[in-house]
Every structure is written in structure tokens, then in C-alpha cells.
Design a protein around this motif. Sequence first.
Motif, short mmCIF file in Angstrom:
data_model
loop_
_atom_site.label_atom_id
_atom_site.label_comp_id
_atom_site.label_asym_id
_atom_site.label_seq_id
_atom_site.Cartn_x
_atom_site.Cartn_y
_atom_site.Cartn_z
N TYR A 66 0.57 7.79 -2.77
CA TYR A 66 1.88 7.76 -2.14
C TYR A 66 1.83 6.97 -0.83
O TYR A 66 0.90 7.10 -0.04
CB TYR A 66 2.38 9.18 -1.86
CG TYR A 66 2.96 9.85 -3.07
CD1 TYR A 66 4.21 9.47 -3.57
CD2 TYR A 66 2.27 10.87 -3.72
CE1 TYR A 66 4.75 10.08 -4.68
CE2 TYR A 66 2.80 11.48 -4.85
CZ TYR A 66 4.04 11.09 -5.32
OH TYR A 66 4.56 11.69 -6.43
N LYS A 67 2.85 6.14 -0.64
CA LYS A 67 3.00 5.45 0.63
C LYS A 67 3.43 6.45 1.70
O LYS A 67 3.99 7.51 1.38
CB LYS A 67 4.06 4.35 0.51
CG LYS A 67 3.74 3.25 -0.48
CD LYS A 67 4.90 2.27 -0.54
CE LYS A 67 4.70 1.20 -1.59
NZ LYS A 67 5.85 0.28 -1.69
N GLY A 159 -0.77 0.30 5.60
CA GLY A 159 -1.10 0.02 4.20
C GLY A 159 -2.41 -0.70 4.02
O GLY A 159 -3.16 -0.44 3.08
N GLU A 160 -2.74 -1.61 4.93
CA GLU A 160 -3.97 -2.40 4.80
C GLU A 160 -5.20 -1.50 4.93
O GLU A 160 -6.17 -1.62 4.17
CB GLU A 160 -3.99 -3.49 5.87
CG GLU A 160 -5.08 -4.52 5.66
CD GLU A 160 -4.93 -5.70 6.60
OE1 GLU A 160 -5.97 -6.20 7.07
OE2 GLU A 160 -3.78 -6.11 6.86
N LEU A 161 -5.18 -0.58 5.89
CA LEU A 161 -6.31 0.32 6.08
C LEU A 161 -6.43 1.31 4.92
O LEU A 161 -7.54 1.63 4.47
CB LEU A 161 -6.16 1.07 7.41
CG LEU A 161 -7.31 2.03 7.76
CD1 LEU A 161 -8.63 1.29 7.79
CD2 LEU A 161 -7.03 2.71 9.10
N ALA A 162 -5.28 1.78 4.43
CA ALA A 162 -5.30 2.69 3.28
C ALA A 162 -5.90 2.00 2.05
O ALA A 162 -6.72 2.58 1.33
CB ALA A 162 -3.89 3.18 2.97
N SER A 163 -5.52 0.74 1.82
CA SER A 163 -6.07 -0.01 0.68
C SER A 163 -7.57 -0.21 0.85
O SER A 163 -8.34 -0.09 -0.12
CB SER A 163 -5.37 -1.37 0.57
OG SER A 163 -4.00 -1.20 0.34
N GLN A 180 -7.52 -6.34 -6.17
CA GLN A 180 -6.32 -6.67 -5.40
C GLN A 180 -5.55 -5.40 -5.11
O GLN A 180 -5.58 -4.45 -5.90
CB GLN A 180 -5.44 -7.67 -6.16
CG GLN A 180 -4.88 -7.14 -7.47
CD GLN A 180 -4.03 -8.17 -8.20
OE1 GLN A 180 -4.27 -9.36 -8.09
NE2 GLN A 180 -3.04 -7.71 -8.93
N ALA A 181 -4.90 -5.38 -3.96
CA ALA A 181 -4.11 -4.21 -3.56
C ALA A 181 -2.77 -4.70 -3.03
O ALA A 181 -2.68 -5.79 -2.45
CB ALA A 181 -4.84 -3.40 -2.50
N ASN A 182 -1.75 -3.88 -3.25
CA ASN A 182 -0.42 -4.24 -2.77
C ASN A 182 0.32 -2.98 -2.38
O ASN A 182 0.60 -2.12 -3.21
CB ASN A 182 0.37 -5.00 -3.84
CG ASN A 182 1.57 -5.73 -3.24
OD1 ASN A 182 2.19 -5.27 -2.30
ND2 ASN A 182 1.86 -6.90 -3.79
N ARG A 189 4.86 4.49 -4.48
CA ARG A 189 3.41 4.51 -4.51
C ARG A 189 2.82 3.12 -4.25
O ARG A 189 3.35 2.10 -4.72
CB ARG A 189 2.91 5.04 -5.87
CG ARG A 189 3.37 6.45 -6.17
CD ARG A 189 2.82 6.93 -7.50
NE ARG A 189 1.40 7.17 -7.47
CZ ARG A 189 0.83 8.32 -7.10
NH1 ARG A 189 1.59 9.33 -6.72
NH2 ARG A 189 -0.47 8.45 -7.11
N ALA A 190 1.73 3.11 -3.51
CA ALA A 190 0.96 1.87 -3.32
C ALA A 190 -0.03 1.76 -4.46
O ALA A 190 -0.45 2.77 -5.05
CB ALA A 190 0.22 1.92 -1.98
#
Length: 623
Positions: A66-67, A159-163, A180-182, A189-190
Amino acid sequence: MTTVPRYRRASVEDPMFAKLLCAKIDVRRISETILSELQVTQIPAGFSSDSNLRRVECKKVKCSWYKPSRTTWLNFGNEEIAKRVFNKFNSNSYRILDQTAHCNQPTRSGGLRNPYAWTLMLTDLSIAVTENDIRSAIRAPHDSPRNIELGKPTYNVDGELASATVMSFLSRVGPIEWSQANTELEGKRAKAIARFYEEADAREAVASLHNVPLPFGKNMKLSAQLISTAKFKVATTIFSAVQTRIRTASQGWTRNHLSFKVYPCAFGFQYRVLKIEGPVAKDVAAAKETMDEILDGIIVMSHNEPCWSPSLSHNGIMLQKLKKIQRDYGVVIIRNRRKVELRLYGSPEKCVGVELAIADMVSIESSTDHIINLNPEDFQWVCNSGFPLRIVRKRELNSETETTTEKEDCVECWTQAENPNFTRCGHVYCIDCFEGLCTAAGSGEKDFSISCVGDKGQCQVVFSLEELQENVSSKAFEDILEASFASHVQRHPQTFRYCPKPGCDMIYRTSSTMKLNTCAKCFTMTCTSCHAGHEGKTCAEYKDEISGGYEALRKLKMELGIKDCPKCTTPLEKTEGCNHMMCRGCRAHLCWVCMEVFAESGPCYDHMTTKHGGIGLEHLNHI
């Protein structure tokens, strides 16, 4: 001074040995200074781009979480306005930042003197949403809330740190080929995707990471899912002829939650790459079978046999007539001179008319050539005999002509070489004859090899792998490698086995310890140690089950009142006392009646009292 890292590559035959070697070096790096800067990564041997035809793999893992979001409260002065705004949010008339907002039913939030008597709660809003965004979404002036209260974000990690955190979890399992992550995609959801080099690592990642708590959010868990992929590389002309059938079939795949994509090949516009993906391996396998059937085309038949004429082996008038039929009907016709067959690609209705047209063309074709088809044994007899040889070429009539002609003639078909291939041993082949010689080579007890048939079969020089690759197409070279490997498999059954599913010709490497392998063609799962399919069981458990021991043990447990711990499967027996049990294996607290698991004893006793009317000692009240 910057030190440039140096790389060395070592090749080994057994991937299990490579994995063990990497693990041992990693352990020794900690204790031995000389190895402290050494990094070793296992990378399986890759395939060339031409080898990706109809490739199937289970190496991709899809993760989601979840974002960060927030809850927002809207206050209104009366119930009528609150209900009207609620209905507009639920009907998508009101959208925040062009996204649907989930709105709860209006509630009464205060007393009669409260100016903000009715409240709407918007949940799972993006943390980027501001009060102005909400007021802009509620366009009607008479719907405007009197007050807006923004809640705190569910977590504050970007988001970048979570990915990066999720990717670090995945990389600990095994080497990753690409990822890859987005976190910017629409939705709650991310998502992150990683493709492992080894299928075993992908499966381990799913087993070990699914539902694992994430460190950056309270009660936040990671979802990990194994993705099965079927990939096809097909000529653009063939795809254009059958794309209507593919599109129709893909509608059913979408209903089974499979994705289907078409994109240009990276190595040339002559090809298209088709990809089918999904979380259920059986659904992907079924879709692959459908695609295989479409891409295999339709063999032109006449009188229950492949329709063919010897004249089709040459680029003459018959070929021109065949191309005219292809243009007139708008289909694709593929001529395979080695297999002496024609394949059609197009709609079934058009193919019926094409079959009739080709059959008529072949039946009325009168050729002046008289060709005798010989098997390899008869051909060698012809080469080593006098009289039959004179009939085939009549070379004894002019010795000067014979010398000149032999230099230009194919040593396989004894006609002037078409698109000639010159071998290093000094002989000439038609390009199709050379490929036919190579791909028709059989396997036996000796090592696989392809020998020259020049000098009337007496040359017998073995072609090197480099020479074969130079003189045949990529598809033919694949066939040669496959035949060579099949020969090796037949002579080494202790190292390689065929997939146990009838009709499947895929191969897997055996191992001394249990390791589950998923067939890349039919998705059958097989243990590489005992060669049986027993997902979720060890080899010993499977053998015990099929021998009847497992069923006997289950009946005995029922008779003795023994139950397995739901958490760690440790056998438990209750001899006296209440229905609260604590597993001696994992220390979990259990309700003996329904076997529900608890972290502590208190909630377990509350559960027994509420759900079962007591803790199991009520009979003592009558003593």
C-alpha cells in the motif's frame, strides 16, 4: 587514485555446484582478509536472441504494497448536504485529482449546538492531496463543507526509499537479472517486479516474502506473487496473417487474469514478440497451447497426406504459382523443403480454399523430372555402386565435363548447387541440402557428430561447431544443438531426465537433494531427486504417503486423539486439564477445540469462554 574493478568469468556444468561455491566464498569473505573484497555471483548461461522462440519461464516475482495514504473528514451543517455529497462521491461525480475517492456514510458527529453536526470520512487518499484539492473537487457551491480536517499519513517514507527496501529483500534471496519499481502508477498499491536468474530463487522469494511485515508502515505487509511467462518470437508476416485469431483467443485470456502484449523485436522489424503472463501457471500453459496451435499453422493435406510436388523443391514455375495463390487469397504459405510440406497461416475459411487450390495445382502439374527418393542407406549404396551412379548422372560420357560439373554440383543432391555453401574440406552443398544434412543427423550410442558426405560418401570429415554456425540459419543451428543435447541425454540418464508428462520432451537436471522443477513447456512440477511431483512434501513424506504409511498414521492419530499444531505441525496430545494448550515446538497458544492459534494465553481463554461456552472444566462444577 581510483581502482577499476576487474572481472573474471568461470563456467561450470552443474548449477548446484555454482550455487554452493558462491555460498562458501561468501562465508569465507567474513573471516579471510584476502577474500574480503571478492564478490562472486552465479549467472546462468544466457540464450541468444534467436533462442527465445516460444520460451516459457517462472522466474519473475511481482511485489506490491500500500502507498502512504491519509484519512480526511468533511463537516457539514445538516444531513441533507452530507448525503448529497456522499452520493456524488460514490457515483464518481466528484473525483479528487481525477481519482475515485472512497467515501463512508455520513454520521452525526455532535450535539444540537454543534455547527458541524454531520461528517463524511474520505479514506485512502493520496498524501499529496491538499484541502484546496478537496474543495476544487466539490464543484457545487451549495455542497461546500464547513470544515475539512486532514489526517496524518499512514507512513512518511517516500516511494523511492520504500521501493529500495523491497528490492533489498528480493536481492537477499538470489541474483536478480533485472528489476523495476513504480510508485507513481494510479491505484492504492505500489508495485515492483524482479526477474531472477533461477526459478528456484523466484519461488523462494515468494515463499519467504509474501505477507512479510514492512518496516516503514504499521501493520503494513508485502504481497509477493510468482508470475509465469510464455514468450513467442514470430515473423511479422505470419503474425499479420493470424492476428485476428490471436486477438479472439486473447479475450478469453483476459477473463482468466492473463496479460497479453505484442511488441517489435529488438533485433529486427521482421519479427514480433508475443508475451502471455499470469499468476496461475496452469492458465498460462493453457494459453500457450492455444498460441502454439495458431503459430504452427495448417499443413496442406491431400488424400490424408501432406500435399507436395518434387517441383516445389526448386525455385521454378511451381513456386511462382504458389506465390500467386498466396497473393490471391491473402494468406501466408511457408514451404519446408526438408520436411516436404506446406503450411498455411490465415483465417480457417481462407485456408480451406487455399488447400483446394494447391491440391488442384499439384495434381495437374506435369513435371519432366523423374526423381527417386532414397533413404540414407540406399543413398550410400548409390554412391558406392557403379551402374546406379551412371544412371543418376551419366558422368562416364564425358570425363572433362565430369571434372567441371563436380566442382559446381552439390554433393548431397548431385545437381547444380543453389546458394552454394563451401565447406572447409573443399566440398559444395546447396544451402538447403546442408541444413537438411545437419538437422537430419541422428543420435546413437556414440557422440553426436555431423560428417561430410563428399567424395561419394568417403570424406567423413566432422564439421566443427563454428563451421556449422557459419553455414546454417539460426533456427537450423538450434535444431542441431537440440539433437546433440538429446543424444547426450540418452547416454547420461543419471544426470538428465525427461519431463514425466506424456508427450512432453523437455529435460531437467537431476540432483541428489530435493529440488522442485517446473517444466518450461507444460508447467508440470517434478522433484529432481526422486522424479515425482510432490509439491509441499518432502521425498520421504511422499513415498510414505503413496505406500500407505501416511493414511495409517492419520487414522492412528485420530484414534489416540493426537492433533498437529497448525503453526509448526508438531504432534500434540491432551491428557488432562482445560482446553488451553501450548505447543512445545513453537510455543504457540492453542484452543484444543478448534485449534485456533494465539500469541498469548489470555486471548485464548477469552476465545474459549466466548466461542465454546467455557474452558473445558465445566464438568467439575457438579462434583
